[in-house]
Design a protein around this motif. Structure first.
Motif, short mmCIF file in Angstrom:
data_model
loop_
_atom_site.label_atom_id
_atom_site.label_comp_id
_atom_site.label_asym_id
_atom_site.label_seq_id
_atom_site.Cartn_x
_atom_site.Cartn_y
_atom_site.Cartn_z
N GLN A 161 0.82 -1.21 0.00
CA GLN A 161 0.00 0.00 0.00
C GLN A 161 0.86 1.27 0.00
O GLN A 161 0.55 2.25 -0.66
N SER A 166 3.00 3.55 -6.46
CA SER A 166 1.72 2.87 -6.75
C SER A 166 0.75 3.86 -7.39
O SER A 166 0.85 5.08 -7.19
N GLY A 168 -2.24 4.58 -6.54
CA GLY A 168 -2.93 5.41 -5.54
C GLY A 168 -2.04 6.53 -5.02
O GLY A 168 -2.48 7.67 -4.85
N LEU A 190 -0.93 -1.45 -8.90
CA LEU A 190 -2.22 -1.11 -8.28
C LEU A 190 -2.44 -1.97 -7.05
O LEU A 190 -2.43 -3.21 -7.14
N HIS A 191 -2.63 -1.31 -5.93
CA HIS A 191 -2.82 -2.02 -4.68
C HIS A 191 -4.32 -2.10 -4.37
O HIS A 191 -4.93 -1.08 -4.03
N ALA A 196 -6.42 -1.32 0.82
CA ALA A 196 -6.33 -0.31 -0.23
C ALA A 196 -6.82 1.04 0.30
O ALA A 196 -7.77 1.09 1.08
N ASP A 200 -6.24 4.48 -3.91
CA ASP A 200 -6.11 3.23 -4.68
C ASP A 200 -7.45 2.88 -5.31
O ASP A 200 -7.52 2.40 -6.43
#
Ligand code: GDP
Length: 497
Positions: A161, A166, A168, A190-191, A196, A200
């Motif tokens: 995360q 990432s 997000g 993508l988490h 999340a 995300d």
């Protein structure tokens, strides 16, 4: 030839209404074209747009999948991004990293496949040890396994995360458009697991989907069923309406399409089915998941189970008169109860109860539990094989009782095409202390305690988007569309109906 002795089970359609393509070698994956012999035909027919979509996907997977020239070019683009712009390539990928127990992993795989199907990407699994030797290849002439020398594999350990690169986190920093459009990123992480973040989860928004179209490699980690969230956006809506006129059949069709247990697991399935289950006129599957103290004591859970099966008339009440007096020669039907649990106590109790006493209508109840593994050991091969075999055996049930919150149960119900009776998780907030169940039962005969019927056979998305796509204000995805509703076992979750 047929594994079943009961003609009503006979189902000669090994291609499941056109879901499965012909042409696979039968011996190397017996389950693919033989499971139909144990299953009654599904009442749910896949739409013809879905069948064409799957055939087109298979062609895409062959053209772009591992070992194809396109795949090698796409890998080159990953290691030196300039290559990707000089060589326009129409192959894009969605790689899924799975985690936790087998049920969670199956939900992750089906979610990534669903997303890949809708976004015209080729979907690949980072199999790891936990998925070793469980499933046959679903795509003829190619593979769904990410090759072991995949160049980004070294980075997988840092994908979580908080990973700064990432989707997000880039979005949170206002850099997504720049990252994707100005200096095209060759991949994005993508988490989408249980932890999340709200950013995300903007993955489910149209604007972000539009940007993501340009990213050749998407690496997604999840342990959830993302499909209800994807249905919330309007991005794929028109096509989804055509592919799935019945929205609550996504897992049922795609699960039966994608998952085919390997011969090792098939052996476990058929060696249970033939001696213990084939004779059943009706089979009741019971899945008892124990989430420690949250599930209450054994006796509480057992009382809850018995109250459910009796109140909902899933099992007969026991004959209380002495055996000499009971009319045991009357025409007797056999009801088979398949119990799956890490512990053997529930089935032992049921077995003893129905051995000591017959059912009131002369019904004979046969109880069978294939394994009792004690504890979850998701890193052991035979343990995972047994778990998969048991999900499949449960999926042969006519009626199901499952435990709230369990992805193990979700998989079984989706494959079965059955709306299960769901056992509440023992939390005082939800219902009165279990030792008062009898009192409660008489007080509230019409209430839905201690179990209620699921509104659909679909799994629940436990981590839904809770912010709107434009201003990050609270949203309630369960109130937006008629076919996306809150889950019965997780009030904040979302499921398709
Ligand atoms: P969840 O935790 O209930 O959502 O389901 P998961 O499948 O993700 O994780 C639970 C894991 O515990 C399973 O994958 C199995 O490894 C094990 N397990 C739990 N219940 C059973 C059961 O009834 N039978 C078997 N064989 N394994 C189980």
């Amino acid at each position: 030839q047929h594994g079943s002795t009961n003609d009503s089970h006979r189902n000669d359609d090994e291609f499941i209404n056109g879901l499965l393509p012909p042409g696979f070698d039968q011996k190397s994956c017996l389950s693919r074209y033989q499971l139909n012999l144990y299953r009654k035909p599904s009442p749910y027919i896949p739409s013809s747009p879905l069948l064409s979509k799957l055939r087109r996907y298979e062609a895409l997977h062959r053209r772009c999948g591992p070992n194809s020239p396109s795949f090698r070019r796409a890998l080159a683009g990953l290691t030196s991004p300039t290559n990707s712009t000089s060589l326009p390539e129409d192959c894009k990928y969605a790689v899924v990293l799975t985690r936790d127990g087998l049920g969670n992993r199956i939900l992750a795989i089906i979610s990534a496949f669903f997303y890949a199907l809708m976004s015209d990407r080729v979907f690949l699994i980072d199999r790891g040890n936990a998925l070793d030797d469980l499933f046959c290849e679903p795509f003829l002439g190619s593979s769904w396994i990410l090759p072991s020398d995949f160049p980004l594999r070294r980075e997988f350990g840092s994908f979580r995360q908080s990973f700064p690169g990432s989707f997000g986190n880039i979005l949170r920093n206002g850099m997504l458009k720049k990252t994707i459009e100005d200096s095209p990123a060759s991949y994005l992480y993508l988490h989408l697991s249980h932890d999340a973040s709200d950013y995300d989860k903007l993955f489910y928004c149209d604007r972000q989907q539009n940007l993501l179209k340009k990213v050749p490699w998407m690496i997604m980690e999840t342990n959830n069923y993302l499909v209800p969230g994807i249905f919330l956006g309007s991005f794929f809506r028109e096509e989804l309406n055509k592919l799935f006129p019945a929205k609550d059949t996504v897992f049922h069709h795609l699960g039966r399409y994608l998952f085919h247990p390997t011969n090792g697991v098939w052996g476990l399935i058929s060696r249970s089915y033939k001696p213990y289950l084939a004779r059943a006129k009706e089979m009741l599957g019971i899945q008892i998941r124990n989430f420690g103290s949250e599930s209450g004591s054994f006796q509480d859970q057992m009382n809850q189970l018995l109250a459910c099966t009796q109140k909902k008339k899933l099992l007969p009440d026991v004959e209380q008169s002495s055996p000499e007096k009971s009319n045991s020669t009357a025409s007797q039907t056999v009801k088979v109860v398949l119990v799956t649990s890490l512990s053997s106590e529930y089935s032992e109790t049921l077995k003893e109860m129905y051995w000591e006493h017959g059912g009131v209508d002369g019904e004979v109840v046969a109880v069978y539990q294939p394994s009792h593994e004690g504890i979850q050991s998701s890193n052991k091969k035979m343990h995972n094989r047994k778990a998969l075999a048991e999900m499949y055996l449960l999926s042969l049930s006519d009626v199901l009782v499952t435990s709230d919150w369990s992805t193990f149960g979700y998989v079984a119900q989706g494959l079965a095409g059955v709306k299960p009776w769901m056992l509440y998780k023992a939390e005082d907030k939800v219902f009165p202390p279990l030792n008062q169940w009898l009192k409660y039962r008489t007080r509230n005969e019409t209430g839905d305690w201690p179990c209620r019927r699921a509104v659909s056979m679909e799994p629940c998305l436990h981590v839904p988007p809770v912010c709107d796509c434009d201003e990050m204000k609270r949203r309630d995805g369960g109130n937006e569309l008629p076919f996306v509703t809150h889950c019965e076992d997780a009030s904040w979750g979302l499921k398709l109906v």
